[in-house]
Design a protein around this motif. Structure first.
Motif, PDB file in Angstrom:
ATOM      1  N   GLY A  20       0.789  -1.252  -0.063  1.00  0.00           N
ATOM      2  CA  GLY A  20      -0.040   0.070  -0.121  1.00  0.00           C
ATOM      3  C   GLY A  20       0.755   1.349  -0.030  1.00  0.00           C
ATOM      4  N   SER A  21       2.149   1.200  -0.227  1.00  0.00           N
ATOM      5  CA  SER A  21       2.994   2.443  -0.337  1.00  0.00           C
ATOM      6  C   SER A  21       3.334   2.822  -1.750  1.00  0.00           C
ATOM      7  CB  SER A  21       4.418   1.904   0.549  1.00  0.00           C
ATOM      8  OG  SER A  21       4.921   1.140  -0.422  1.00  0.00           O
ATOM      9  N   VAL A  22       4.035   3.931  -1.850  1.00  0.00           N
ATOM     10  CA  VAL A  22       4.438   4.548  -3.124  1.00  0.00           C
ATOM     11  C   VAL A  22       5.560   3.909  -3.776  1.00  0.00           C
ATOM     12  CG1 VAL A  22       3.615   6.812  -2.122  1.00  0.00           C
ATOM     13  CG2 VAL A  22       6.150   5.985  -1.918  1.00  0.00           C
ATOM     14  N   TYR A  23       6.040   2.682  -2.881  1.00  0.00           N
ATOM     15  CA  TYR A  23       7.305   1.918  -3.534  1.00  0.00           C
ATOM     16  C   TYR A  23       6.486   0.726  -4.292  1.00  0.00           C
ATOM     17  CZ  TYR A  23      10.028   4.957  -0.401  1.00  0.00           C
ATOM     18  OH  TYR A  23      10.313   5.991   0.189  1.00  0.00           O
ATOM     19  N   SER A  24       5.459   0.540  -4.101  1.00  0.00           N
ATOM     20  CA  SER A  24       4.722  -0.789  -5.035  1.00  0.00           C
ATOM     21  C   SER A  24       4.871  -0.585  -6.381  1.00  0.00           C
ATOM     22  CB  SER A  24       3.441  -0.847  -4.321  1.00  0.00           C
ATOM     23  OG  SER A  24       2.555   0.147  -4.569  1.00  0.00           O
ATOM     24  N   PRO A  25       4.724  -1.440  -7.133  1.00  0.00           N
ATOM     25  CA  PRO A  25       5.008  -1.319  -8.710  1.00  0.00           C
ATOM     26  C   PRO A  25       3.774  -0.691  -9.291  1.00  0.00           C
ATOM     27  CG  PRO A  25       4.916  -3.669  -8.145  1.00  0.00           C
ATOM     28  CD  PRO A  25       5.113  -3.021  -7.021  1.00  0.00           C
ATOM     29  N   TRP A  26       2.539  -0.786  -8.538  1.00  0.00           N
ATOM     30  CA  TRP A  26       1.495  -0.364  -9.343  1.00  0.00           C
ATOM     31  C   TRP A  26       0.748   1.102  -8.557  1.00  0.00           C
ATOM     32  CZ3 TRP A  26       1.623  -5.116  -6.778  1.00  0.00           C
ATOM     33  CH2 TRP A  26       1.411  -5.051  -5.309  1.00  0.00           C
ATOM     34  N   ALA A  27       1.883   1.772  -7.827  1.00  0.00           N
ATOM     35  CA  ALA A  27       1.537   3.023  -7.214  1.00  0.00           C
ATOM     36  C   ALA A  27       1.469   4.215  -8.223  1.00  0.00           C
ATOM     37  CB  ALA A  27       2.421   3.366  -5.987  1.00  0.00           C
ATOM     38  N   GLU A  28       2.257   4.010  -9.259  1.00  0.00           N
ATOM     39  CA  GLU A  28       2.283   4.976 -10.072  1.00  0.00           C
ATOM     40  C   GLU A  28       1.651   5.006 -11.236  1.00  0.00           C
ATOM     41  OE1 GLU A  28       6.867   6.456 -10.060  1.00  0.00           O
ATOM     42  OE2 GLU A  28       6.764   4.625 -10.716  1.00  0.00           O
ATOM     43  N   ASP A  29       0.644   3.798 -11.369  1.00  0.00           N
ATOM     44  CA  ASP A  29      -0.317   3.600 -12.570  1.00  0.00           C
ATOM     45  C   ASP A  29      -1.543   4.460 -12.310  1.00  0.00           C
ATOM     46  OD1 ASP A  29       1.480   1.978 -13.477  1.00  0.00           O
ATOM     47  OD2 ASP A  29       0.425   0.112 -12.760  1.00  0.00           O
ATOM     48  N   LEU A  30      -2.258   4.818 -13.410  1.00  0.00           N
ATOM     49  CA  LEU A  30      -3.615   5.519 -13.300  1.00  0.00           C
ATOM     50  C   LEU A  30      -4.510   4.576 -13.011  1.00  0.00           C
ATOM     51  CD1 LEU A  30      -3.049   8.239 -16.186  1.00  0.00           C
ATOM     52  CD2 LEU A  30      -2.748   8.479 -13.617  1.00  0.00           C
ATOM     53  N   ASP A  31      -4.312   3.485 -13.227  1.00  0.00           N
ATOM     54  CA  ASP A  31      -5.561   2.326 -12.799  1.00  0.00           C
ATOM     55  C   ASP A  31      -5.661   2.311 -11.366  1.00  0.00           C
ATOM     56  OD1 ASP A  31      -7.258   0.411 -12.590  1.00  0.00           O
ATOM     57  OD2 ASP A  31      -5.905  -1.253 -13.461  1.00  0.00           O
ATOM     58  N   PRO A  32      -6.816   2.820 -10.912  1.00  0.00           N
ATOM     59  CA  PRO A  32      -7.181   3.032  -9.460  1.00  0.00           C
ATOM     60  C   PRO A  32      -6.917   1.631  -8.817  1.00  0.00           C
ATOM     61  CG  PRO A  32      -9.010   3.068 -10.767  1.00  0.00           C
ATOM     62  CD  PRO A  32      -8.109   3.152 -11.850  1.00  0.00           C
ATOM     63  N   ARG A  33      -7.126   0.522  -9.189  1.00  0.00           N
ATOM     64  CA  ARG A  33      -7.198  -0.854  -8.565  1.00  0.00           C
ATOM     65  C   ARG A  33      -7.866  -0.980  -7.404  1.00  0.00           C
ATOM     66  NH1 ARG A  33      -2.143  -0.599 -11.087  1.00  0.00           N
ATOM     67  NH2 ARG A  33      -1.549  -2.787 -12.418  1.00  0.00           N
ATOM     68  N   LEU A  34      -9.212  -0.405  -7.175  1.00  0.00           N
ATOM     69  CA  LEU A  34     -10.096  -0.338  -6.004  1.00  0.00           C
ATOM     70  C   LEU A  34     -10.047  -1.619  -5.344  1.00  0.00           C
ATOM     71  CD1 LEU A  34     -12.710   2.055  -7.066  1.00  0.00           C
ATOM     72  CD2 LEU A  34     -10.578   2.668  -6.051  1.00  0.00           C
ATOM     73  N   TRP A  35      -9.841  -2.721  -6.215  1.00  0.00           N
ATOM     74  CA  TRP A  35     -10.231  -4.036  -5.516  1.00  0.00           C
ATOM     75  C   TRP A  35      -9.030  -4.267  -4.577  1.00  0.00           C
ATOM     76  CZ3 TRP A  35      -6.522  -7.607  -6.136  1.00  0.00           C
ATOM     77  CH2 TRP A  35      -5.459  -7.369  -7.176  1.00  0.00           C
ATOM     78  N   LEU A  36      -7.762  -3.758  -5.184  1.00  0.00           N
ATOM     79  CA  LEU A  36      -6.545  -4.068  -4.035  1.00  0.00           C
ATOM     80  C   LEU A  36      -6.835  -3.013  -2.948  1.00  0.00           C
ATOM     81  CD1 LEU A  36      -3.929  -5.458  -3.795  1.00  0.00           C
ATOM     82  CD2 LEU A  36      -2.830  -3.699  -5.386  1.00  0.00           C
ATOM     83  N   TYR A  37      -7.046  -1.867  -3.281  1.00  0.00           N
ATOM     84  CA  TYR A  37      -7.164  -1.139  -2.124  1.00  0.00           C
ATOM     85  C   TYR A  37      -8.152  -1.690  -1.230  1.00  0.00           C
ATOM     86  CZ  TYR A  37      -8.742   2.993   0.565  1.00  0.00           C
ATOM     87  OH  TYR A  37      -9.096   3.926   1.710  1.00  0.00           O
ATOM     88  N   ASP A  38      -9.460  -1.985  -1.696  1.00  0.00           N
ATOM     89  CA  ASP A  38     -10.290  -2.753  -0.562  1.00  0.00           C
ATOM     90  C   ASP A  38      -9.789  -3.927   0.275  1.00  0.00           C
ATOM     91  OD1 ASP A  38     -12.162  -0.764  -1.179  1.00  0.00           O
ATOM     92  OD2 ASP A  38     -13.173  -2.140  -2.823  1.00  0.00           O
TER      93      ASP A  38
END
Length: 225
Positions: A20-38
């Motif tokens: 859940g940090s800015v260092y994850s490979p998906w943090a910079e993507d525009l895809d919100p990935r709300l399923w991962l957030y939940d």
């Protein structure tokens, strides 16, 4: 077996923090990935419950003398690390101390962004996520900030480079407030209710208004005008 369980808890807590940090490979993507957030949101509560449960079990074993001194110390250390890691994001995300720490630790990475520019590439700068860079007022660099899973939608916060002794200029007086962070960087709070994107093409920048604390700035973002 209890120590093995605590090691697994600590490793999962570290993995959860990284995901859940800015260092994850998906943090910079525009895809919100709300399923991962939940998933990470609710799994955080599960990890916290696990920490509390293990703490109760450890206290019982400590009271009954069921573990060696070394095992007691190791268990206590792993529980403290796990509890700290699980609570760290909430403490850092929306507190003034957390934001100041982010900016202070990112000051070298922020140095090239002191020069005003226009850019729309979401990327990590130190411990921060920058969605866009703008120059609404001459000579002032504005870095609009985001968060992991934000999808580039923004959080009504921007870092503004100016003078540490003078509040930055504001393109719309009633829409922004500022709080000094570190060196020449200020945190700008945008009230979306007051901000207007419709102008006649001219922007008159005036001296901005400061807030006394980060909590006051967050209240300004949510206030109705």
């Amino acid at each position: 077996m209890p120590i093995c369980r605590l090691i697994v808890l600590t490793l999962l807590s570290g993995l959860w923090l990284w995901a859940g940090s800015v260092y994850s490979p998906w943090a910079e993507d525009l895809d919100p990935r709300l399923w991962l957030y939940d998933f990470l949101f609710y799994s955080g509560y599960i990890l916290l419950f696990w920490v509390l449960l293990e703490t109760g079990l450890w206290l019982r074993r400590y009271r009954d003398g069921m573990a060696s001194l070394r095992a007691q110390f190791t268990g206590a250390f792993l529980l403290v690390v796990s509890g700290f890691v699980v609570n760290l994001p909430g403490w850092i995300a929306d507190t003034e101390i957390g934001w100041r720490w982010h900016v202070r630790m990112s000051i070298e990475a922020l140095a090239p962004y002191a020069v005003p520019a226009h850019a729309d590439v979401r990327h990590r700068v130190g411990m921060l996520l920058v969605d866009t860079q703008r120059e609404p007022c001459p000579g002032q660099s504005w870095l609009w900030l985001g968060r992991p899973f934000g999808g580039g939608t923004g959080i009504n916060l921007a870092l503004v480079h100016g003078s540490r002794n003078t509040v930055p200029k504001s393109p719309q007086t009633e829409a922004f407030r500022f709080l000094h962070m570190h060196e020449n960087w200020w945190l700008a709070y945008q009230n979306p209710d007051s901000y207007s994107v419709e102008t006649d093409g001219t922007i008159v920048c005036v001296e901005g208004r400061s807030v006394a604390s980060h909590a006051q700035g967050l209240r300004f973002i949510d206030s109705l005008h």
